[in-house]
Design a protein around this motif. Structure first.
Motif, PDB file in Angstrom:
ATOM      1  N   PRO A 387     -47.398  55.995 -72.912  1.00  0.00           N
ATOM      2  CA  PRO A 387     -48.737  56.470 -73.258  1.00  0.00           C
ATOM      3  C   PRO A 387     -49.830  55.670 -72.537  1.00  0.00           C
ATOM      4  O   PRO A 387     -49.610  54.534 -72.126  1.00  0.00           O
ATOM      5  N   THR A 388     -51.006  56.260 -72.407  1.00  0.00           N
ATOM      6  CA  THR A 388     -52.150  55.575 -71.801  1.00  0.00           C
ATOM      7  C   THR A 388     -52.941  54.908 -72.920  1.00  0.00           C
ATOM      8  O   THR A 388     -54.043  55.312 -73.274  1.00  0.00           O
ATOM      9  N   ASP A 389     -52.349  53.874 -73.502  1.00  0.00           N
ATOM     10  CA  ASP A 389     -52.931  53.134 -74.611  1.00  0.00           C
ATOM     11  C   ASP A 389     -53.041  51.655 -74.234  1.00  0.00           C
ATOM     12  O   ASP A 389     -52.352  51.182 -73.334  1.00  0.00           O
ATOM     13  N   LEU A 390     -53.874  50.924 -74.972  1.00  0.00           N
ATOM     14  CA  LEU A 390     -54.039  49.496 -74.693  1.00  0.00           C
ATOM     15  C   LEU A 390     -52.726  48.739 -74.823  1.00  0.00           C
ATOM     16  O   LEU A 390     -52.443  47.836 -74.042  1.00  0.00           O
ATOM     17  N   ASP A 391     -51.932  49.112 -75.813  1.00  0.00           N
ATOM     18  CA  ASP A 391     -50.670  48.395 -76.040  1.00  0.00           C
ATOM     19  C   ASP A 391     -49.641  48.667 -74.954  1.00  0.00           C
ATOM     20  O   ASP A 391     -48.599  48.002 -74.902  1.00  0.00           O
ATOM     21  N   ASN A 392     -49.917  49.652 -74.095  1.00  0.00           N
ATOM     22  CA  ASN A 392     -49.011  49.948 -72.977  1.00  0.00           C
ATOM     23  C   ASN A 392     -49.700  49.707 -71.637  1.00  0.00           C
ATOM     24  O   ASN A 392     -49.215  50.142 -70.600  1.00  0.00           O
ATOM     25  N   GLY A 393     -50.844  49.007 -71.672  1.00  0.00           N
ATOM     26  CA  GLY A 393     -51.591  48.758 -70.444  1.00  0.00           C
ATOM     27  C   GLY A 393     -51.787  47.284 -70.183  1.00  0.00           C
ATOM     28  O   GLY A 393     -51.779  46.466 -71.113  1.00  0.00           O
ATOM     29  N   VAL A 394     -51.957  46.926 -68.914  1.00  0.00           N
ATOM     30  CA  VAL A 394     -52.214  45.551 -68.537  1.00  0.00           C
ATOM     31  C   VAL A 394     -52.955  45.539 -67.213  1.00  0.00           C
ATOM     32  O   VAL A 394     -52.756  46.420 -66.367  1.00  0.00           O
ATOM     33  N   LEU A 395     -53.847  44.563 -67.035  1.00  0.00           N
ATOM     34  CA  LEU A 395     -54.561  44.413 -65.768  1.00  0.00           C
ATOM     35  C   LEU A 395     -53.745  43.540 -64.824  1.00  0.00           C
ATOM     36  O   LEU A 395     -53.339  42.431 -65.188  1.00  0.00           O
ATOM     37  N   LEU A 396     -53.505  44.049 -63.618  1.00  0.00           N
ATOM     38  CA  LEU A 396     -52.761  43.296 -62.609  1.00  0.00           C
ATOM     39  C   LEU A 396     -53.405  43.497 -61.247  1.00  0.00           C
ATOM     40  O   LEU A 396     -53.891  44.596 -60.937  1.00  0.00           O
ATOM     41  N   ILE A 413     -46.458  42.494 -74.907  1.00  0.00           N
ATOM     42  CA  ILE A 413     -47.755  42.392 -75.567  1.00  0.00           C
ATOM     43  C   ILE A 413     -47.524  42.246 -77.063  1.00  0.00           C
ATOM     44  O   ILE A 413     -46.906  43.100 -77.692  1.00  0.00           O
ATOM     45  N   ASP A 414     -48.004  41.142 -77.620  1.00  0.00           N
ATOM     46  CA  ASP A 414     -47.903  40.885 -79.050  1.00  0.00           C
ATOM     47  C   ASP A 414     -49.251  41.144 -79.704  1.00  0.00           C
ATOM     48  O   ASP A 414     -50.276  40.632 -79.247  1.00  0.00           O
ATOM     49  N   GLY A 415     -49.257  41.915 -80.777  1.00  0.00           N
ATOM     50  CA  GLY A 415     -50.505  42.233 -81.447  1.00  0.00           C
ATOM     51  C   GLY A 415     -51.038  43.572 -80.989  1.00  0.00           C
ATOM     52  O   GLY A 415     -50.368  44.326 -80.264  1.00  0.00           O
ATOM     53  N   GLY A 417     -54.752  45.934 -79.809  1.00  0.00           N
ATOM     54  CA  GLY A 417     -56.137  45.942 -79.370  1.00  0.00           C
ATOM     55  C   GLY A 417     -56.491  44.763 -78.487  1.00  0.00           C
ATOM     56  O   GLY A 417     -55.635  44.139 -77.859  1.00  0.00           O
ATOM     57  N   VAL A 418     -57.791  44.416 -78.483  1.00  0.00           N
ATOM     58  CA  VAL A 418     -58.265  43.368 -77.590  1.00  0.00           C
ATOM     59  C   VAL A 418     -57.864  41.967 -78.064  1.00  0.00           C
ATOM     60  O   VAL A 418     -57.981  40.999 -77.320  1.00  0.00           O
ATOM     61  N   ALA A 419     -57.396  41.859 -79.313  1.00  0.00           N
ATOM     62  CA  ALA A 419     -56.974  40.549 -79.826  1.00  0.00           C
ATOM     63  C   ALA A 419     -55.513  40.253 -79.518  1.00  0.00           C
ATOM     64  O   ALA A 419     -55.020  39.169 -79.835  1.00  0.00           O
ATOM     65  N   ALA A 420     -54.812  41.189 -78.899  1.00  0.00           N
ATOM     66  CA  ALA A 420     -53.396  40.993 -78.591  1.00  0.00           C
ATOM     67  C   ALA A 420     -53.224  39.913 -77.525  1.00  0.00           C
ATOM     68  O   ALA A 420     -54.169  39.587 -76.798  1.00  0.00           O
ATOM     69  N   ARG A 421     -52.012  39.374 -77.430  1.00  0.00           N
ATOM     70  CA  ARG A 421     -51.691  38.373 -76.412  1.00  0.00           C
ATOM     71  C   ARG A 421     -50.658  38.929 -75.442  1.00  0.00           C
ATOM     72  O   ARG A 421     -49.722  39.620 -75.855  1.00  0.00           O
ATOM     73  N   VAL A 422     -50.859  38.614 -74.163  1.00  0.00           N
ATOM     74  CA  VAL A 422     -49.959  39.089 -73.114  1.00  0.00           C
ATOM     75  C   VAL A 422     -49.012  37.953 -72.739  1.00  0.00           C
ATOM     76  O   VAL A 422     -49.455  36.826 -72.479  1.00  0.00           O
ATOM     77  N   TRP A 423     -47.730  38.250 -72.694  1.00  0.00           N
ATOM     78  CA  TRP A 423     -46.720  37.258 -72.323  1.00  0.00           C
ATOM     79  C   TRP A 423     -46.001  37.718 -71.064  1.00  0.00           C
ATOM     80  O   TRP A 423     -45.557  38.873 -70.980  1.00  0.00           O
ATOM     81  N   ILE A 424     -45.918  36.845 -70.074  1.00  0.00           N
ATOM     82  CA  ILE A 424     -45.232  37.124 -68.821  1.00  0.00           C
ATOM     83  C   ILE A 424     -43.831  36.525 -68.915  1.00  0.00           C
ATOM     84  O   ILE A 424     -43.682  35.326 -69.155  1.00  0.00           O
ATOM     85  N   ILE A 425     -42.801  37.352 -68.710  1.00  0.00           N
ATOM     86  CA  ILE A 425     -41.421  36.902 -68.873  1.00  0.00           C
ATOM     87  C   ILE A 425     -40.728  36.866 -67.515  1.00  0.00           C
ATOM     88  O   ILE A 425     -40.558  37.902 -66.873  1.00  0.00           O
ATOM     89  N   ARG A 434     -35.404  32.746 -69.687  1.00  0.00           N
ATOM     90  CA  ARG A 434     -36.456  33.775 -69.689  1.00  0.00           C
ATOM     91  C   ARG A 434     -37.541  33.441 -70.718  1.00  0.00           C
ATOM     92  O   ARG A 434     -37.948  34.282 -71.528  1.00  0.00           O
ATOM     93  N   THR A 435     -38.020  32.210 -70.675  1.00  0.00           N
ATOM     94  CA  THR A 435     -39.038  31.744 -71.621  1.00  0.00           C
ATOM     95  C   THR A 435     -40.380  32.422 -71.318  1.00  0.00           C
ATOM     96  O   THR A 435     -40.900  32.313 -70.206  1.00  0.00           O
ATOM     97  N   PRO A 436     -40.963  33.126 -72.281  1.00  0.00           N
ATOM     98  CA  PRO A 436     -42.243  33.803 -72.046  1.00  0.00           C
ATOM     99  C   PRO A 436     -43.361  32.810 -71.724  1.00  0.00           C
ATOM    100  O   PRO A 436     -43.420  31.721 -72.293  1.00  0.00           O
ATOM    101  N   ARG A 437     -44.230  33.190 -70.789  1.00  0.00           N
ATOM    102  CA  ARG A 437     -45.377  32.368 -70.412  1.00  0.00           C
ATOM    103  C   ARG A 437     -46.650  33.096 -70.822  1.00  0.00           C
ATOM    104  O   ARG A 437     -46.833  34.268 -70.506  1.00  0.00           O
ATOM    105  N   LEU A 438     -47.530  32.385 -71.508  1.00  0.00           N
ATOM    106  CA  LEU A 438     -48.771  32.999 -71.959  1.00  0.00           C
ATOM    107  C   LEU A 438     -49.616  33.420 -70.763  1.00  0.00           C
ATOM    108  O   LEU A 438     -49.833  32.638 -69.842  1.00  0.00           O
ATOM    109  N   GLY A 439     -50.072  34.658 -70.767  1.00  0.00           N
ATOM    110  CA  GLY A 439     -50.890  35.164 -69.674  1.00  0.00           C
ATOM    111  C   GLY A 439     -52.250  35.608 -70.168  1.00  0.00           C
ATOM    112  O   GLY A 439     -52.575  35.497 -71.353  1.00  0.00           O
ATOM    113  N   GLY A 440     -53.052  36.129 -69.272  1.00  0.00           N
ATOM    114  CA  GLY A 440     -54.358  36.651 -69.649  1.00  0.00           C
ATOM    115  C   GLY A 440     -55.347  35.583 -70.059  1.00  0.00           C
ATOM    116  O   GLY A 440     -55.175  34.395 -69.812  1.00  0.00           O
TER     117      GLY A 440
END
Length: 448
Positions: A387-396, A413-415, A417-425, A434-440
């Motif tokens: 879907p074209t939703d925030l929870d399925n989108g990311v800026l790259l 993506i955990d959470g 809306g705009v308060a969610a956190r992006v994790w790069i694996i 495969r330790t997730p790295r905090l992104g964004g």
């Protein structure tokens, strides 16, 4: 018997020796060995830094002013401890001075009665001694804490020290500087405006012609320069997008300009556009987004941030930009702006992109500013029915987008809306765990 103080250093050397194996030079190592050797060298360098700061503190203590000519540095023929350290390392006196500053700030102290006291900055000491941060990163943190010491609330300063010592681990020095800029505004929000006034008071533009070229040198405060930066970055992004549909890179008419050349062309074209009012300037999407919470805006205290800039701005500058129409207010999800489109639309809307900018701050992986990114589906719209939703989108940015698809990286993506956190694996060949790295944006937001 080995000195217990040196065991971590010896362990780091053993890791490097294991990674290097029996190769004669670095060029003979496999990719796996290069990665391991690079990581081992990083640990070794930070371990050496930790020991060196302790030695620097000892040299400084034995060279204190009250000892006069009997001080260690002068006894060895040097004017000060930094000169003595620089002569031994072959480095600059500035680097040696930073070692002394970090060493003095993180070494145990003594009271006037000779009682043992904890270090001035115990959290920084722990991080340096554990080999988690470099001496250079520690020097930036110590310098900030010293600047804010007379103004900030002690409890807030202590909290900031713990946060910075933890967050700086794993960051490059440039990323630590970005973290420091945000932290300084958080520790001392009332100090943002004076620093901004000082920068505004020293603004300048010099122009002169030499050897057939016009030379420009511009210094301007962050708020005033935000539109310049956004316009130039959008122009560069447009140039790189045009290359994707351009002739083969080896073709005669291929665009072979460097980023610096494109930025120079951007300034020339933008000025020509203003003079001639042309409508074909390639700057689509050049928007300055200023973020501020409603309470700070209403009370006139605190600070605001400009997306794509490391340095916060004052509330007064934020208000001036708003009055001039140069600000996009981030009141998302209201006035009919739909942030979740499901499968109805393939492309992310302007409101959704602004929401992603609010959450990611730019490229969620490498941190490039929003003007140089695109909104991408995590689950592909066409192949995976994403879907074209925030929870399925990311800026790259374009480079990180290819890295994600071609090199096996994943994004979570955990959470919501705009308060969610992006994790790069990372893929297993980069990190077996495969330790997730905090992104964004959350990577640098001290008050996150």
């Amino acid at each position: 018997m080995t000195n217990q103080h040196l065991l971590p250093l010896l362990e780091a050397i053993a890791r490097l020796e294991e990674a290097w194996a029996d190769a004669d030079s670095g060029i003979d190592l496999s990719r796996e060995q290069l990665v391991a050797a690079n990581a081992a060298l990083g640990v070794l360098q930070r371990r050496i830094d930790g020991l060196h700061t302790e030695i620097a503190a000892g040299i400084a203590h034995e060279s204190r002013v009250e000892l006069g000519s009997a001080g260690l540095a002068k006894e060895q023929g040097f004017q000060n401890p930094a000169a003595m350290i620089a002569a031994a390392t072959g480095g600059s006196s500035g680097d040696a001075f930073r070692l002394v500053k970090v060493g003095e700030a993180t070494a145990p102290r003594e009271s006037l009665l000779g009682d043992r006291l904890p270090a001035k900055y115990p959290a920084v000491r722990s991080a340096v001694c554990a080999g988690l941060i470099s001496a250079a990163a520690a020097a930036l943190i110590v310098a900030l804490l010293d600047r804010a010491r007379l103004k900030a609330d002690p409890a807030r300063l202590a909290e900031a020290e713990v946060i910075l010592a933890e967050r700086a681990s794993g960051l490059s020095l440039d990323e630590v500087r970005k973290l420091i800029a945000r932290a300084e505004a958080w520790i001392d929000p009332d100090g943002v405006a004076p620093r901004e006034d000082q920068a505004r008071g020293s603004r300048s533009l010099t122009m002169f012609e030499r050897d057939g070229s016009l030379h420009l040198s511009l210094t301007i405060d962050v708020a005033a320069g935000a539109s310049i930066k956004a316009a130039v970055q959008a122009y560069v992004a447009a140039a790189f997008q045009a290359r994707q549909v351009a002739p083969h890179p080896d073709a005669i008419d291929a665009d072979r300009r460097t980023v610096q050349m494109i930025q120079a062309d951007a300034i020339a074209d933008i000025c020509a556009h203003v003079l001639g009012c042309h409508d074909d300037l390639p700057m689509a999407g050049a928007t300055v987004v200023v973020r501020v919470d409603l309470e700070s805006l209403a009370e006139g205290r605190g600070f605001a941030t400009i997306d794509g800039s490391d340095n916060p701005i004052s509330i007064s500058s934020c208000r001036r930009m708003a009055a001039g129409g140069g600000i996009i207010p981030l009141v998302l999800g209201s006035v009919g702006d739909i942030l979740d489109w499901g499968r109805e639309k393939r492309l992310f809307t302007r409101a959704q992109r602004l929401a992603l900018v609010e959450r990611d701050g730019g490229c969620a992986m490498c941190g490039l500013p929003p003007q140089m990114t695109k909104a991408h589906h995590l689950r592909w719209w066409s192949r995976d029915a994403g879907p074209t939703d925030l929870d399925n989108g990311v800026l790259l940015c374009e480079s990180c987008h290819h890295r994600i698809h071609e090199n096996g990286w994943d994004i979570r993506i955990d959470g919501a809306g705009v308060a969610a956190r992006v994790w790069i694996i990372p893929p297993a060949n980069v990190d077996p765990a495969r330790t997730p790295r905090l992104g964004g944006r959350a990577r640098y937001d001290v008050a996150a």
